[in-house]
Motif scaffolding. Sequence first.
Motif, PDB file in Angstrom:
ATOM      1  N   LEU A   1      -6.445   7.380  -4.322  1.00 41.51           N
ATOM      2  CA  LEU A   1      -6.877   6.075  -3.835  1.00 41.51           C
ATOM      3  C   LEU A   1      -7.141   5.106  -4.981  1.00 41.51           C
ATOM      4  O   LEU A   1      -6.765   3.935  -4.919  1.00 41.51           O
ATOM      5  N   SER A   2      -7.769   5.589  -6.018  1.00 42.80           N
ATOM      6  CA  SER A   2      -8.071   4.746  -7.171  1.00 42.80           C
ATOM      7  C   SER A   2      -6.792   4.212  -7.814  1.00 42.80           C
ATOM      8  O   SER A   2      -6.686   3.022  -8.129  1.00 42.80           O
ATOM      9  N   LEU A   3      -5.824   5.076  -8.015  1.00 47.61           N
ATOM     10  CA  LEU A   3      -4.547   4.636  -8.578  1.00 47.61           C
ATOM     11  C   LEU A   3      -3.855   3.630  -7.671  1.00 47.61           C
ATOM     12  O   LEU A   3      -3.321   2.617  -8.139  1.00 47.61           O
TER      13      LEU A   3
ATOM     14  N   HIS B   1     -12.024  -8.566  -8.708  1.00 47.59           N
ATOM     15  CA  HIS B   1     -11.492  -7.216  -8.557  1.00 47.59           C
ATOM     16  C   HIS B   1     -10.745  -6.771  -9.798  1.00 47.59           C
ATOM     17  O   HIS B   1     -10.500  -5.586  -9.977  1.00 47.59           O
ATOM     18  N   SER B   2     -10.393  -7.691 -10.670  1.00 46.57           N
ATOM     19  CA  SER B   2      -9.702  -7.307 -11.894  1.00 46.57           C
ATOM     20  C   SER B   2     -10.658  -6.678 -12.897  1.00 46.57           C
ATOM     21  O   SER B   2     -10.234  -6.038 -13.848  1.00 46.57           O
ATOM     22  N   LYS B   3     -11.953  -6.831 -12.671  1.00 45.36           N
ATOM     23  CA  LYS B   3     -12.949  -6.294 -13.594  1.00 45.36           C
ATOM     24  C   LYS B   3     -13.385  -4.878 -13.229  1.00 45.36           C
ATOM     25  O   LYS B   3     -13.996  -4.208 -14.024  1.00 45.36           O
TER      26      LYS B   3
ATOM     27  N   LEU C   1       0.806  -1.215   0.000  1.00 45.75           N
ATOM     28  CA  LEU C   1       0.000   0.000   0.000  1.00 45.75           C
ATOM     29  C   LEU C   1       0.841   1.267   0.000  1.00 45.75           C
ATOM     30  O   LEU C   1       0.564   2.198  -0.756  1.00 45.75           O
ATOM     31  N   LEU C   2       1.854   1.317   0.843  1.00 41.86           N
ATOM     32  CA  LEU C   2       2.673   2.529   0.914  1.00 41.86           C
ATOM     33  C   LEU C   2       3.363   2.813  -0.409  1.00 41.86           C
ATOM     34  O   LEU C   2       3.380   3.944  -0.883  1.00 41.86           O
ATOM     35  N   TYR C   3       3.923   1.776  -1.022  1.00 39.46           N
ATOM     36  CA  TYR C   3       4.612   1.956  -2.296  1.00 39.46           C
ATOM     37  C   TYR C   3       3.654   2.342  -3.414  1.00 39.46           C
ATOM     38  O   TYR C   3       4.042   2.984  -4.378  1.00 39.46           O
TER      39      TYR C   3
ATOM     40  N   ASN D   1      -5.452   0.264  -8.007  1.00 35.75           N
ATOM     41  CA  ASN D   1      -5.080  -0.386  -9.266  1.00 35.75           C
ATOM     42  C   ASN D   1      -3.656  -0.922  -9.222  1.00 35.75           C
ATOM     43  O   ASN D   1      -3.381  -2.012  -9.736  1.00 35.75           O
ATOM     44  N   PHE D   2      -2.738  -0.181  -8.612  1.00 36.60           N
ATOM     45  CA  PHE D   2      -1.358  -0.645  -8.496  1.00 36.60           C
ATOM     46  C   PHE D   2      -1.266  -1.873  -7.592  1.00 36.60           C
ATOM     47  O   PHE D   2      -0.513  -2.806  -7.875  1.00 36.60           O
ATOM     48  N   VAL D   3      -2.030  -1.862  -6.498  1.00 29.02           N
ATOM     49  CA  VAL D   3      -2.049  -3.024  -5.603  1.00 29.02           C
ATOM     50  C   VAL D   3      -2.588  -4.237  -6.352  1.00 29.02           C
ATOM     51  O   VAL D   3      -2.015  -5.328  -6.284  1.00 29.02           O
ATOM     52  N   LEU D   4      -3.683  -4.061  -7.068  1.00 30.13           N
ATOM     53  CA  LEU D   4      -4.269  -5.163  -7.823  1.00 30.13           C
ATOM     54  C   LEU D   4      -3.288  -5.702  -8.864  1.00 30.13           C
ATOM     55  O   LEU D   4      -3.131  -6.918  -9.013  1.00 30.13           O
TER      56      LEU D   4
END
Length: 154
Positions: free
Chosen positions: A93-95, A151-153, A72-74, A98-101
């Motif tokens: 938050l949205s970005l 969550h990928s959708k 999350l931090l990264y 998406n990066f976490v996913l």
Amino acid sequence: MIYQKQPVLEKLEAWTGSFLKQQMLTGAIQDQRLRQEVNHALKYRYDSLDFLESRWVKDCRFDELKFARVLLLYCYYPNTALLVAPELADARLSLAKNFVLATVIDDFFDVDGSQEELENLIQLIERSANLWGETSSVGYCSEQFEIIFPHSKT
């Protein structure tokens, strides 16, 4: 004065927060945009992402995936450098989500996914893209995959 073995960063944070609150109350910060940024910084602490981790990560069940790096931090902090304005909080938050996913899916491919699961992921994504979201005829081949794919959708 700060002595050894005292939590230096906590003292600095308390002093800075107190100073900024005083500056806001006395009207010393005149620039409206800077006032908004200071107000936002005082309202939302950036040293922790508990608000994101406790809600979204647990809702998505990513904490159950032992192979996944949920960074999350990264994923969040670089966005704060690019999307500074307080009104862009949702975009940050949205970005980050998406990066976490993307990291979780990458870890699934690199670390834990079996050949069958990887083929299942590709098949579901292709079917989702071609049939406007219709994936019910394919199904999930594992519980881990059942956590990741929905969550990928989004």
